[in-house]
Write an enzyme that holds these catalytic residues in place. Structure first.
Site, PDB file in Angstrom:
ATOM      1  N   THR A  62      50.136  -1.321  38.827  1.00 17.00           N
ATOM      2  CA  THR A  62      49.500  -1.263  37.519  1.00 17.00           C
ATOM      3  C   THR A  62      50.506  -1.624  36.443  1.00 17.00           C
ATOM      4  OG1 THR A  62      48.378   0.177  35.908  1.00 17.00           O
ATOM      5  CG2 THR A  62      49.966   1.239  37.343  1.00 17.00           C
TER       6      THR A  62
ATOM      7  N   ASN B 172      49.591  -0.563  33.316  1.00 12.14           N
ATOM      8  CA  ASN B 172      49.152   0.377  32.277  1.00 12.14           C
ATOM      9  C   ASN B 172      50.158   1.540  32.156  1.00 12.14           C
ATOM     10  OD1 ASN B 172      47.849   2.704  31.123  1.00 12.14           O
ATOM     11  ND2 ASN B 172      45.927   1.560  31.222  1.00 12.14           N
TER      12      ASN B 172
ATOM     13  N   GLY C  71      50.177   4.208  30.360  1.00  9.59           N
ATOM     14  CA  GLY C  71      49.593   5.553  30.367  1.00  9.59           C
ATOM     15  C   GLY C  71      49.359   6.036  31.792  1.00  9.59           C
TER      16      GLY C  71
ATOM     17  N   ASP D 214      41.926   2.056  39.724  1.00 15.59           N
ATOM     18  CA  ASP D 214      40.942   1.375  38.886  1.00 15.59           C
ATOM     19  C   ASP D 214      40.068   2.462  38.288  1.00 15.59           C
ATOM     20  OD1 ASP D 214      40.057  -1.061  37.804  1.00 15.59           O
ATOM     21  OD2 ASP D 214      38.261  -0.984  39.041  1.00 15.59           O
TER      22      ASP D 214
ATOM     23  N   GLY E 146      43.997   4.786  26.041  1.00 15.99           N
ATOM     24  CA  GLY E 146      42.630   4.316  26.293  1.00 15.99           C
ATOM     25  C   GLY E 146      41.594   5.075  25.488  1.00 15.99           C
ATOM     26  N   TYR E 147      40.590   5.583  26.171  1.00 14.91           N
ATOM     27  CA  TYR E 147      39.472   6.264  25.517  1.00 14.91           C
ATOM     28  C   TYR E 147      39.753   7.746  25.228  1.00 14.91           C
ATOM     29  CZ  TYR E 147      36.762   2.087  26.742  1.00 14.91           C
ATOM     30  OH  TYR E 147      36.296   0.796  26.846  1.00 14.91           O
ATOM     31  N   ASP E 148      40.968   8.220  25.515  1.00  9.57           N
ATOM     32  CA  ASP E 148      41.268   9.651  25.337  1.00  9.57           C
ATOM     33  C   ASP E 148      40.938  10.197  23.943  1.00  9.57           C
ATOM     34  OD1 ASP E 148      42.041  10.023  27.948  1.00  9.57           O
ATOM     35  OD2 ASP E 148      44.192   9.823  27.558  1.00  9.57           O
TER      36      ASP E 148
ATOM     37  N   LYS F   8      46.159  17.486  30.712  1.00 10.62           N
ATOM     38  CA  LYS F   8      45.281  16.374  31.098  1.00 10.62           C
ATOM     39  C   LYS F   8      45.279  16.215  32.624  1.00 10.62           C
ATOM     40  CE  LYS F   8      44.277  11.455  30.837  1.00 10.62           C
ATOM     41  NZ  LYS F   8      44.525  10.129  30.298  1.00 10.62           N
TER      42      LYS F   8
ATOM     43  N   HIS G  17      40.260  12.888  35.854  1.00 11.21           N
ATOM     44  CA  HIS G  17      39.822  12.063  36.971  1.00 11.21           C
ATOM     45  C   HIS G  17      41.024  11.594  37.811  1.00 11.21           C
ATOM     46  CE1 HIS G  17      40.781  10.077  33.301  1.00 11.21           C
ATOM     47  NE2 HIS G  17      40.629   8.850  33.752  1.00 11.21           N
TER      48      HIS G  17
HETATM   49  P1  ITT Z   1      45.692  -1.922  35.532  1.00  6.62           P
HETATM   50  O1  ITT Z   1      44.551  -2.769  36.026  1.00  6.62           O
HETATM   51  O2  ITT Z   1      46.980  -2.677  35.330  1.00  6.62           O
HETATM   52  O3  ITT Z   1      45.899  -0.682  36.362  1.00  6.62           O
HETATM   53  P2  ITT Z   1      44.036  -1.474  33.147  1.00  6.62           P
HETATM   54  O4  ITT Z   1      44.377  -0.869  31.823  1.00  6.62           O
HETATM   55  O5  ITT Z   1      43.509  -2.881  33.156  1.00  6.62           O
HETATM   56  O6  ITT Z   1      45.358  -1.342  34.062  1.00  6.62           O
HETATM   57  P3  ITT Z   1      41.568  -0.546  34.388  1.00  6.62           P
HETATM   58  O7  ITT Z   1      41.195  -1.918  34.823  1.00  6.62           O
HETATM   59  O8  ITT Z   1      41.466   0.573  35.376  1.00  6.62           O
HETATM   60  O9  ITT Z   1      43.091  -0.478  33.875  1.00  6.62           O
HETATM   61  O10 ITT Z   1      40.751  -0.231  33.062  1.00  6.62           O
HETATM   62  C1  ITT Z   1      40.398   1.035  32.742  1.00  6.62           C
HETATM   63  C2  ITT Z   1      39.950   1.138  31.304  1.00  6.62           C
HETATM   64  O11 ITT Z   1      39.649   2.506  31.085  1.00  6.62           O
HETATM   65  C3  ITT Z   1      41.051   0.798  30.295  1.00  6.62           C
HETATM   66  O12 ITT Z   1      40.467   0.417  29.063  1.00  6.62           O
HETATM   67  C4  ITT Z   1      41.774   2.118  30.140  1.00  6.62           C
HETATM   68  O13 ITT Z   1      42.426   2.236  28.879  1.00  6.62           O
HETATM   69  C5  ITT Z   1      40.635   3.124  30.286  1.00  6.62           C
HETATM   70  N1  ITT Z   1      41.127   4.334  30.960  1.00  6.62           N
HETATM   71  C6  ITT Z   1      41.487   4.477  32.268  1.00  6.62           C
HETATM   72  N2  ITT Z   1      41.954   5.710  32.514  1.00  6.62           N
HETATM   73  C7  ITT Z   1      41.897   6.366  31.339  1.00  6.62           C
HETATM   74  C8  ITT Z   1      42.260   7.658  30.928  1.00  6.62           C
HETATM   75  O14 ITT Z   1      42.818   8.519  31.764  1.00  6.62           O
HETATM   76  N3  ITT Z   1      42.052   7.997  29.663  1.00  6.62           N
HETATM   77  C9  ITT Z   1      41.507   7.122  28.785  1.00  6.62           C
HETATM   78  N4  ITT Z   1      41.165   5.874  29.079  1.00  6.62           N
HETATM   79  C10 ITT Z   1      41.348   5.484  30.351  1.00  6.62           C
END
Ligand code: ITT
Length: 198
Positions: A7, A9, A11, A69, A153-155, A175, A180
Site C-alpha cells: 500500500t 496509503n 494512514g 482494500d 480518509g473518511y474519518d 481507532k 474495520h
Molecule cells: P492503497 O490501494 O495503496 O492501499 P488507497 O488509499 O487507494 O490505498 P483503497 O483503494 O483501499 O486505498 O481506498 C479506500 C478508500 O477509503 C480511500 O479513499 C481511503 O481514504 C478510505 N479509507 C480506507 N480506510 C479508511 C479508514 O480507516 N478511515 C477512513 N477512510 C478510509
C-alpha cells in the site's frame, strides 16, 4: 521473515505498524519504493482487488505481503461508494474532496438515516503462494460536518455513535480497537505469527 505492505496509503501503514508492534519482523511498504510498479484496482469486489495486489507484490518483493482494500458503504446510497471509495469525487480526488462530496449528497438527510459501514478486506500472501483473506467491519453514521484532525480518509465524517465522536477525534489506539482494519488484522495474527514470530 520480512513483511511487505502493498500500500502507498500512509494512514493504513501507520495503523498496521501500530497493530503489529511487538512482532519480530521488519516492515516495509510501497512508500519505500517510489518506482515500484502500479497495480490497477479494477475489480468490482474488494476481494479481487486485494488478492491482485497481494499476489503481485509477494512475487515482486519476494516477501510475505499484506494488502488492504477498504471502503465506506453508506446505507442511504445503497452501499456506495464502496469499492470505489478512493475515487468517489473523481480520479485523483483527495480525502477532503471525497468527504465534501459525501456530505453534499447527504445534505438534509436526518441522523437516523445516515448509517454506514467501513469495510476492510486484507490478503496475506507468501512468496510461495500461501494465501489468506480476512475481513473486518465497523458500523457508524455519517456526520453532519467534518470533525477532528486525526486518522485519514473518511474519518472526519464517520461517527461512532457510542462515543459521540468521529474517528478523526480518536487516538490511533482507540481507532485500532474498534476499526474495520483492527478487526481484520486481529484475525490474521495467528497466521502471521507462524511466519514472523512474536
Ligand atoms: P492503497 O490501494 O495503496 O492501499 P488507497 O488509499 O487507494 O490505498 P483503497 O483503494 O483501499 O486505498 O481506498 C479506500 C478508500 O477509503 C480511500 O479513499 C481511503 O481514504 C478510505 N479509507 C480506507 N480506510 C479508511 C479508514 O480507516 N478511515 C477512513 N477512510 C478510509
Amino acid at each position: 521473515m520480512e513483511l511487505f505492505l502493498a500500500t502507498r496509503n500512509e494512514g493504513k501503514i501507520r495503523e498496521i505498524r501500530e497493530l503489529l508492534k511487538g512482532y519480530d519482523t521488519s516492515i516495509t511498504s510501497l512508500r519505500d519504493y517510489p518506482n515500484a510498479p502500479e497495480v490497477v484496482e479494477n475489480g468490482e469486489a474488494y476481494r479481487d482487488n486485494v488478492l491482485k495486489k497481494a499476489r503481485f507484490f509477494a512475487r515482486w518483493a519476494g516477501s510475505l505481503t499484506l494488502a488492504d482494500d477498504s471502503g465506506l458503504e453508506v446505507d442511504y446510497l445503497q452501499g456506495r461508494p464502496g469499492v470505489f471509495s478512493a475515487r468517489y469525487a473523481g480520479d485523483g480526488a483527495d480525502d477532503r474532496e471525497n468527504n465534501r462530496k459525501l456530505l453534499r449528497n447527504l445534505k438534509g438527510i436526518p441522523r437516523k438515516k445516515r448509517g454506514a459501514v467501513f469495510r476492510c478486506v486484507m490478503a496475506l500472501v507468501s512468496p510461495w503462494g500461501d494465501e489468506e483473506v480476512v475481513e473486518g467491519e465497523c458500523r457508524g453514521q455519517i456526520a453532519l460536518e467534518e470533525r477532528g484532525k486525526r486518522g485519514f480518509g473518511y474519518d472526519p465524517i464517520f461517527v461512532i455513535p457510542r462515543y459521540g465522536k468521529t474517528v478523526a477525534e480518536l487516538s490511533i489506539a482507540e481507532k485500532n480497537r474498534l476499526s474495520h482494519r483492527g478487526k481484520a488484522l486481529r484475525k490474521l495474527k495467528k497466521i502471521l505469527k507462524r511466519y514472523v514470530g512474536a
